[in-house]
Enzyme design. Structure first.
Site, PDB file in Angstrom:
ATOM      1  N   ARG A  82       0.803  -1.255   0.113  1.00  0.00           N
ATOM      2  CA  ARG A  82      -0.157   0.129   0.043  1.00  0.00           C
ATOM      3  C   ARG A  82       0.812   1.200   0.199  1.00  0.00           C
ATOM      4  NH1 ARG A  82      -3.142   3.368   4.634  1.00  0.00           N
ATOM      5  NH2 ARG A  82      -3.806   4.991   3.294  1.00  0.00           N
ATOM      6  N   HIS A 128      -3.007  11.273   0.570  1.00  0.00           N
ATOM      7  CA  HIS A 128      -2.476  10.844   2.088  1.00  0.00           C
ATOM      8  C   HIS A 128      -1.856  12.118   2.638  1.00  0.00           C
ATOM      9  CE1 HIS A 128      -1.470   7.466   4.942  1.00  0.00           C
ATOM     10  NE2 HIS A 128      -1.071   8.688   5.398  1.00  0.00           N
ATOM     11  N   GLU A 175      -7.878   8.842   6.037  1.00  0.00           N
ATOM     12  CA  GLU A 175      -8.234   9.388   7.126  1.00  0.00           C
ATOM     13  C   GLU A 175      -8.441  10.926   7.005  1.00  0.00           C
ATOM     14  OE1 GLU A 175      -5.089   8.761  10.107  1.00  0.00           O
ATOM     15  OE2 GLU A 175      -5.034   6.589   9.791  1.00  0.00           O
ATOM     16  N   ASN A 304      -8.140   2.111   9.499  1.00  0.00           N
ATOM     17  CA  ASN A 304      -6.838   2.378   9.968  1.00  0.00           C
ATOM     18  C   ASN A 304      -7.090   2.424  11.552  1.00  0.00           C
ATOM     19  OD1 ASN A 304      -5.639   2.583   7.598  1.00  0.00           O
ATOM     20  ND2 ASN A 304      -5.135   5.042   7.946  1.00  0.00           N
ATOM     21  N   TYR A 306      -5.411   1.628  15.531  1.00  0.00           N
ATOM     22  CA  TYR A 306      -4.135   1.624  16.425  1.00  0.00           C
ATOM     23  C   TYR A 306      -4.164   1.090  17.688  1.00  0.00           C
ATOM     24  CZ  TYR A 306      -1.381   3.482  12.307  1.00  0.00           C
ATOM     25  OH  TYR A 306      -0.965   3.273  11.100  1.00  0.00           O
ATOM     26  N   GLU A 371      -4.201   0.091   7.824  1.00  0.00           N
ATOM     27  CA  GLU A 371      -3.014   0.537   8.719  1.00  0.00           C
ATOM     28  C   GLU A 371      -3.143   0.093   9.853  1.00  0.00           C
ATOM     29  OE1 GLU A 371      -1.970   4.543   9.093  1.00  0.00           O
ATOM     30  OE2 GLU A 371      -1.961   4.751   6.967  1.00  0.00           O
TER      31      GLU A 371
END
Ligand code: BGC
Length: 475
Positions: A82, A128, A175, A304, A306, A371
């Site tokens: 990616r 991005h 995002e 994405n 985390y 991600e």
């Protein structure tokens, strides 16, 4: 021999990067490459915006080293890569009537060909965060709906025309929350605006730009090129601090303000009610035409994520979190997971599984995990030798933490697929790169990068991660 396991044969896995985070090899080579400045070049030029004074022009030198990078990913066992296309590398000034940089076109053609030659599926993000600086100067960038949508759509069309014969997985945006809030709300990211009105306008315009490019692809390119297009959103699981009704409601409200802001209009056709109630007329209304454009504009849910937060209803002044209080603490005073280099990141795999279930149930789309990753406390102070190893004689916080993080998160993904029936189709980790306002300090990667020599050294976590997929994807 056919081996059938939890993850489908066409499951994509590998490493994720972004143009501004890895391409630059230094001011001189960037100039020679013909890339125009983005808002991040200007941001990095200002004092004190980037924690360690590093610059987007000098990151990992991927522009010159992409062949080596592709070969390394292949040797680690990845089946996809990616990356993002830099808009100002293709169209230095950004606008629909501005000239094209042939060197930029050549670079992405070569990169895509190199991926295919090495058996890596290119998974390409169109935006991005590196808006051509000129568009920000001309009309305020994402603040001017009509102009930015037109310019972005033109740029996207150019990418479909140039690369769509070989690229079958497109992401319109990475995002949008970060562009809206960090870029136009709290000023932590380029272009550095501080405002409580701009983020909602920018968010709205990003949604329309997304839908406009995606619909163009779906209606004009999909039947001949045969690919798919979607958007990728950031959002972490929000665990109510306890089971009081206020905290349960607050956790949902925080979710609305993070991912519902973008996902609800795209997949459900309206902004979350909690946002409408809190923001009133600062939240733009969709016209009928816009709603029709948004409908079915993302063929999958790009995710994405985390970490996980515990959420309390206790009023905070953080409007971007729906006035909830975010933390990591549990009622018994313990923390929900171990800390990382970054205050916002803790390792909470069970939260990831809950998030996948939430997205699956609410939006009913295949999920592409685009991600996920971990930054180790103090890792940038370690020697390469200490950083790359999982086990080390000296008790330093090294790659062991990342191995654990990936083990937990990949197992959670597998459980979500196998036990909960969630449809997940990809997973991408990271290599060390330019971490935006945090500069080169946090090392998120499973591949170590020496920022002086640009030498790359895979960490144990890279091998662990790829091995997990090798063992768990059907063959
Ligand atoms: C961004 C990445 C970044 C990562 C870790 C994500 O929000 O998409 O570009 O490297 O966070 O900070």
């Amino acid at each position: 021999m056919t081996i059938t396991t939890a993850l489908p044969r066409d499951f994509l896995y590998g490493f994720a990067t972004a143009a501004a985070q890895i391409e630059g090899g230094g001011a001189e080579s960037e100039k020679e490459s013909g890339r125009g400045d983005s808002i991040w070049d200007e941001f990095c030029d200002q004092p004190d915006k980037i924690r360690d004074g590093s610059h987007v022009k000098k990151t990992c030198n991927h522009l010159a080293m992409y062949k080596e990078d592709v070969a390394m990913m292949k040797s680690l066992g990845a089946n996809a890569y990616r990356f993002s296309i830099s808009w100002p590398r293709l169209i230095p000034l950004g606008g629909k009537d501005d000239p094209v940089n042939q060197k930029g076109v050549d670079f992405y053609n070569d990169l895509i060909d190199e991926c295919l030659k090495n058996g890596l599926v290119p998974f390409v993000t169109l935006y991005h965060w590196d808006l051509p600086l000129e568009l920000s100067k001309r009309y305020g960038g994402w603040l001017d709906k009509e102009k930015i949508v037109e310019d972005y759509r033109h740029y996207a069309k150019m990418c479909f025309d140039l690369f769509g014969d070989r690229v079958k997985h497109w992401l319109t945006f990475n995002e949008p929350w970060c562009t809206a809030v960090l870029g136009h709300g709290v000023g932590q990211f380029a272009p550095g605006h501080v405002s409580n009105t701009e983020p909602w306008i920018v968010g709205h315009n990003l949604l329309i730009a997304h839908a406009s490019a995606a619909k163009l692809y779906i209606e004009k390119y999909k039947s001949t090129q045969g690919g798919m297009i979607g958007i990728t959103l950031n959002g972490d699981w929000t665990e109510p601090y306890d089971d009081s009704p206020e905290n349960i409601e607050a956790a949902q409200r925080k979710m609305d303000f993070a991912l519902g802001w973008f996902a609800d209009p795209i997949y459900l056709g309206k902004y979350p009610q909690s946002m409408i109630d809190i923001l009133g007329d600062r939240l733009p209304e969709f016209t009928k035409v816009e709603l029709a454009l948004l409908k079915d504009s993302s063929e999958f849910y790009g995710c994405n994520t985390y970490t996980t937060n515990t959420i309390k209803a206790k009023e905070s002044d953080d409007e971007f979190a729906g006035f909830t209080t975010m933390g990591f603490e549990k009622p018994d005073g313990s923390m929900i997971g171990p800390p990382s280099q970054l205050g916002w990141l803790r390792d909470v795999p069970w939260g990831f599984r809950k998030l996948l279930n939430y997205i699956h149930q609410r939006y009913k789309k295949p999920i592409y995990m685009t991600e996920n990753g971990w930054s180790i406390k103090g890792e940038s102070l370690l020697s390469v030798d200490d950083a790359i190893r999982r086990y080390h004689a000296v008790r330093v916080p090294n790659d062991e933490g990342r191995v654990k993080y990936y083990q937990g998160y990949t197992q959670a993904l597998k459980d979500a697929v196998e036990k909960d029936g969630v449809d997940v189709r990809s997973y991408f980790g990271f290599m060390d790169n330019f971490e935006w306002a945090s500069g080169l300090i946090p090392r998120f990667g499973s591949v170590y990068v020496n920022y002086e020599t640009f030498e790359r050294t895979p960490k144990d976590s890279a091998r662990t991660l790829m091995k997990f997929f090798k063992d768990n994807v059907s063959r």
